[in-house]
Design a protein around this motif. Structure first.
Motif, mmCIF file in Angstrom:
data_model
loop_
_atom_site.group_PDB
_atom_site.id
_atom_site.type_symbol
_atom_site.label_atom_id
_atom_site.label_comp_id
_atom_site.label_asym_id
_atom_site.label_seq_id
_atom_site.Cartn_x
_atom_site.Cartn_y
_atom_site.Cartn_z
ATOM 1 N N LEU A 144 0.839 -1.199 0.000
ATOM 2 C CA LEU A 144 0.000 0.000 0.000
ATOM 3 C C LEU A 144 0.873 1.248 0.000
ATOM 4 O O LEU A 144 1.822 1.353 0.779
ATOM 5 N N MET A 145 0.543 2.186 -0.872
ATOM 6 C CA MET A 145 1.126 3.523 -0.818
ATOM 7 C C MET A 145 -0.036 4.494 -0.711
ATOM 8 O O MET A 145 -0.888 4.558 -1.610
ATOM 9 N N LEU A 146 -0.088 5.217 0.389
ATOM 10 C CA LEU A 146 -1.152 6.181 0.613
ATOM 11 C C LEU A 146 -0.570 7.587 0.634
ATOM 12 O O LEU A 146 0.519 7.804 1.175
ATOM 13 N N GLY A 147 -1.301 8.526 0.070
ATOM 14 C CA GLY A 147 -0.878 9.920 0.097
ATOM 15 C C GLY A 147 -1.954 10.782 0.723
ATOM 16 O O GLY A 147 -3.147 10.567 0.489
ATOM 17 N N ALA A 148 -1.533 11.735 1.556
ATOM 18 C CA ALA A 148 -2.450 12.735 2.093
ATOM 19 C C ALA A 148 -2.291 13.994 1.249
ATOM 20 O O ALA A 148 -1.181 14.514 1.107
ATOM 21 N N PHE A 149 -3.383 14.470 0.684
ATOM 22 C CA PHE A 149 -3.330 15.604 -0.247
ATOM 23 C C PHE A 149 -4.195 16.763 0.246
ATOM 24 O O PHE A 149 -5.273 16.567 0.808
ATOM 25 N N ILE A 150 -3.695 17.956 0.018
ATOM 26 C CA ILE A 150 -4.510 19.167 0.116
ATOM 27 C C ILE A 150 -4.558 19.729 -1.292
ATOM 28 O O ILE A 150 -3.566 20.236 -1.816
ATOM 29 N N GLY A 151 -5.703 19.574 -1.919
ATOM 30 C CA GLY A 151 -5.787 19.859 -3.354
ATOM 31 C C GLY A 151 -4.963 18.831 -4.104
ATOM 32 O O GLY A 151 -5.130 17.628 -3.927
#
Length: 271
Positions: free
Chosen positions: A43-50
């Motif tokens: 799993l590769m998860l990213g937290a994004f703002i926009g």
């Protein structure tokens, strides 16, 4: 608003590579490795703002003694967005995704002297630990690890159950003392360990702000490393398991809470 996304493409993985460099100041994990992992149970998860990545979590499959589990290799948040709950959101999303993939346990390492990480891993998420690894990654020259053995706790997070921390009547608190400028220092380890006796719960102090202490007195930090190494290794060998990090409202230390493993109703995960 922070959005957590599961990443699959090389373009997405390139975005988090830049974030890795910002967070850790090291070369990022090669994409040929991460793309292979995410296509084979990782799993590769990213937290994004926009469209801007501000956090990342990466894990890959592990296997030992006939059982599979998920190895959470890294978790980081951009310095400008730390202390906003993003790390916890990443772990919660990682848990849900791992359960869907059929995992029941996740494991990762962290520096036991980093009380902020300990609080998240043990007290918030409900992980436990009874494994101490000396100099786990060898010598590292990044800003967080330079000049110090990379000792690590190997955490177990059983995502298919929740442990209830038992109430313990016989408790013992490892002593510490205040030295120059009010900085904390552990007392003599052998004397402290001799006081445990038949206690079923032990409280072990660690610095409240480890990195700040490291900047002030590197020799004192090494003293903390070597003394806590002996304390934790001794306690784990005696059948204790770390279950919580209890934060003091004021003062230079917080406390790990360790209890007898049989009181938790969990067996040690050997791997």
């Amino acid at each position: 608003m922070v959005e957590i996304r599961t990443l699959h493409t090389t373009h997405e993985l390139q975005l988090v590579q830049k974030l890795e460099k910002t967070i850790w100041g090291m070369e990022p994990i090669p994409i040929h490795q991460t793309i292979t992992a995410v296509k084979n149970g990782g799993l590769m998860l990213g937290a994004f703002i926009g469209d801007e990545p501000v956090g990342v979590s990466y894990s890959f499959p592990g296997y030992a003694n006939g059982k599979s589990y998920l190895c959470s290799h890294l978790l980081g948040v951009h310095p400008d967005y730390q202390h906003k709950g993003i790390g916890r959101k990443l772990k919660e999303e990682q848990k849900e995704a791992a359960l869907k993939l059929g995992y029941t346990m996740m494991t990762w390492t962290y520096d036991p002297l980093e009380s902020k990480n300990a609080y998240l891993n043990l007290s918030k998420l409900g992980g436990i630990c009874s494994t101490y690894v000396e100099n786990c990654y060898g010598d590292m020259d990044d800003s967080l690890n330079a000049g110090l053995p990379t000792d690590r706790f190997k955490l177990e997070w059983w995502i298919d159950r929740q442990f209830i921390i038992p109430k313990c009547e016989k408790q013992f608190k490892i002593p510490w003392e205040s030295v120059q400028e009010g900085m904390p220092k552990l007392a003599d380890v052998d004397s402290a360990l001799s006081g445990i006796g038949d206690c079923d719960s032990v409280y072990v102090p660690v610095p409240s702000f480890f990195q700040e202490l490291k900047q002030k007195d590197k020799l004192l930090v090494i003293d903390w490393r070597m003394k806590t190494r002996k304390i934790f290794q001794t306690l784990f060998a005696k059948g204790f398991v770390a279950v919580a990090l209890e934060r003091e409202q004021t003062g230079p230390v917080h406390y790990y809470k360790l209890v007898k493993q049989e009181l938790m109703g969990v067996e040690k995960h050997e791997n």
